[in-house]
Design a protein around this motif. Structure first.
Motif, PDB file in Angstrom:
ATOM      1  N   MET A 351      18.125  19.156  28.869  1.00 39.76           N
ATOM      2  CA  MET A 351      19.375  18.815  29.555  1.00 39.76           C
ATOM      3  C   MET A 351      20.442  19.886  29.316  1.00 39.76           C
ATOM      4  N   LEU A 352      20.523  20.346  28.074  1.00 42.93           N
ATOM      5  CA  LEU A 352      21.523  21.386  27.774  1.00 42.93           C
ATOM      6  C   LEU A 352      21.172  22.693  28.496  1.00 42.93           C
ATOM      7  N   LEU A 353      19.884  23.020  28.527  1.00 44.12           N
ATOM      8  CA  LEU A 353      19.479  24.247  29.238  1.00 44.12           C
ATOM      9  C   LEU A 353      19.811  24.126  30.725  1.00 44.12           C
ATOM     10  N   ASP A 354      19.600  22.931  31.257  1.00 40.83           N
ATOM     11  CA  ASP A 354      19.907  22.711  32.676  1.00 40.83           C
ATOM     12  C   ASP A 354      21.389  22.982  32.949  1.00 40.83           C
ATOM     13  N   GLN A 355      22.237  22.535  32.013  1.00 44.13           N
ATOM     14  CA  GLN A 355      23.677  22.779  32.197  1.00 44.13           C
ATOM     15  C   GLN A 355      24.003  24.270  32.135  1.00 44.13           C
ATOM     16  N   MET A 356      23.090  25.037  31.554  1.00 45.77           N
ATOM     17  CA  MET A 356      23.302  26.498  31.498  1.00 45.77           C
ATOM     18  C   MET A 356      22.533  27.195  32.620  1.00 45.77           C
ATOM     19  N   GLY A 357      22.041  26.410  33.578  1.00 42.77           N
ATOM     20  CA  GLY A 357      21.390  26.987  34.765  1.00 42.77           C
ATOM     21  C   GLY A 357      19.907  27.285  34.596  1.00 42.77           C
ATOM     22  N   ILE A 358      19.300  26.741  33.514  1.00 40.79           N
ATOM     23  CA  ILE A 358      17.893  27.079  33.244  1.00 40.79           C
ATOM     24  C   ILE A 358      17.007  25.846  33.429  1.00 40.79           C
ATOM     25  N   ALA A 359      16.037  25.947  34.319  1.00 34.99           N
ATOM     26  CA  ALA A 359      15.159  24.809  34.617  1.00 34.99           C
ATOM     27  C   ALA A 359      13.869  24.932  33.812  1.00 34.99           C
ATOM     28  N   VAL A 360      13.688  24.018  32.843  1.00 37.33           N
ATOM     29  CA  VAL A 360      12.424  23.951  32.103  1.00 37.33           C
ATOM     30  C   VAL A 360      11.883  22.524  32.213  1.00 37.33           C
ATOM     31  N   ARG A 361      10.626  22.343  31.895  1.00 40.42           N
ATOM     32  CA  ARG A 361      10.033  21.006  31.916  1.00 40.42           C
ATOM     33  C   ARG A 361      10.108  20.416  30.512  1.00 40.42           C
ATOM     34  N   SER A 362      10.280  19.104  30.423  1.00 43.28           N
ATOM     35  CA  SER A 362      10.211  18.465  29.104  1.00 43.28           C
ATOM     36  C   SER A 362       9.511  17.123  29.238  1.00 43.28           C
TER      37      SER A 362
END
Ligand SMILES: Cc1ncc(COP(=O)(O)O)c(C=O)c1O
Length: 408
Positions: A351-362
């Protein structure tokens, strides 16, 4: 030169110009679905606009064009995997559908009551559940080849399992979607054949990162999805040796898969249509032509070099983070990095990475038994494609360190 090649690849992907949370997007989730190059997007638009007629049915010009496009997609796949004949390429809606097709047709033909199916502990749910249903339905056994703590198949147990169990069918991933390891499928296939078992390879990830020559590896079946290899979604492939597909009964029934139908009896179409009931995703099928052309174009030295640089950098940086563990380590690693961090929940990181524009799977990544075996409730996964760059990896590592500081 390297930057030019990767920049040129990136320019073909409009998706990468997206902004997320006001930041330039970094898309690190290609193992879930790859992005599509402009050639594929334009082809979809063109065919939707001017070639949307049903295939294999009418004699009119546009139906013939749509059929040609669809069958050209099949031919592109045949060449890409080096199958002998177009009859061996069955269109399905994806890897999941391909495996379900097999699990719904081999019972009583390639697998009987009292016999066993062998899969591994590192399979996607799509390559576990259909075999559970089949083996329970016909009274067969489901057996697992263990993986060790680094995620490698325990090949020492292979012969023992074949000697002690009546294994007649094997289904295993070419590359695990969690571990990213390229599995020793040729050895698996040779061993299975020595004991008289047939082998299906789940190539959902393998087709993307490895050259696949179905004749050379001598698999009996191989499946993959369009959406992971730059083609449309909702379309996939089951390759099968003609001699085996011929003896399997049809599964889905309806239009197109028949030869003649009377009120009481039906004879079936020849391969490949015997397994393609109903109106297929004909535009999706046709997208394999530009998609596989693109896939071939990125199998080059510069892309390999870029991948190696990103891999060396990510492994070095990730392993130096305190409490971080990567699952699936070895020389045979494709660019898929799943990890856990002590004391931090995988969703919080994502979620934090998403807020920084980075899409990862979890999460569980559709591989719950494997992740449970590692004693985890979920992992974070970074998966790369030829359109990713070292600079993106650097931004990601900074962002990850920042997220960890916020959560610790
Ligand atoms: C190894 C593997 N097998 C099967 C699947 C299922 O593919 P699909 O959802 O396209 O049917 C996936 C998807 O992630 C996968 O990675």
């Amino acid at each position: 030169m390297l930057t030019n090649t990767i920049e040129n690849i990136r320019n073909q992907f409009p998706f990468l110009t997206n902004k997320v949370s006001g930041k330039e997007l970094i898309y690190f989730d290609s193992a879930a679905t790859s992005q599509r190059p402009q050639s594929v997007i334009s082809a979809i638009n063109e065919w939707n606009s001017f070639a949307n007629a049903n295939v294999h049915r009418a004699v009119h010009h546009l139906s013939a064009c749509a059929t040609d496009n669809y069958e050209s997609g099949r031919e592109a796949i045949r060449k890409f995997v080096n199958a002998s004949k177009r009859e061996e390429i069955i269109f399905t809606s994806g890897t999941t559908a391909s495996i379900n097709l097999l699990a719904n047709t081999i019972g009583g033909v390639l697998l009987k009551e009292g016999e066993a199916v062998l899969i591994t502990e590192a399979e996607h749910h799509s390559n576990i559940v259909p075999w559970q249903i089949l083996t329970q339905r016909i009274g067969a056994k489901l057996i697992y080849l263990p993986v060790d703590e680094s995620g490698q198949w325990d090949m020492e147990q292979l012969d023992t399992l074949f000697e002690s169990e009546n294994i007649k069918f094997v289904s295993a991933a070419h590359i695990s979607n969690v571990l990213g390891l390229v599995n020793p499928i040729e050895r698996l296939i040779q061993t299975a054949h020595k004991y008289g078992a047939k082998v299906h390879i789940d190539g959902a990830q393998g087709i993307v990162h490895q050259e696949v020559d179905v004749k050379k590896i001598d698999c009996d079946f191989y499946s993959f999805s369009g959406h992971k290899i730059y083609a449309a979604t909702g379309i996939g492939v089951l390759y099968g040796k003609e001699s085996l597909l011929d003896i399997l009964p049809p599964w889905m029934a309806g239009g197109d898969m028949v030869d003649t139908v009377t009120f009481y009896k039906t004879t079936y179409a020849k391969l490949p249509l015997k397994f393609e009931a109903g109106t297929p995703n004909f535009i999706g099928g046709a997208t394999f032509t530009p998609a596989l052309e693109f896939a071939r174009s990125v199998r080059c030295h510069q892309v390999e070099q870029n991948e190696r640089m990103m891999k060396d950098f990510l492994i070095k940086e990730l392993t130096s983070i305190e409490g971080l563990e990567i699952y699936g380590m070895g020389e045979n690693k494709s660019p898929v990095y799943s990890f856990s961090i002590d004391g931090i929940h995988h969703s919080d990181i994502a979620m934090l990475l998403d807020q920084m524009g980075i899409a990862v799977r979890s999460g569980l990544m559709c591989a719950e038994p494997l992740i449970n075996k590692f004693g985890k409730t979920g992992l974070v996964r970074v998966s790369l494609a030829p359109y990713n760059t070292l600079q993106e990896c650097e931004i990601f590592i900074d962002a990850l360190n920042r997220a960890i500081r916020m959560l610790r």
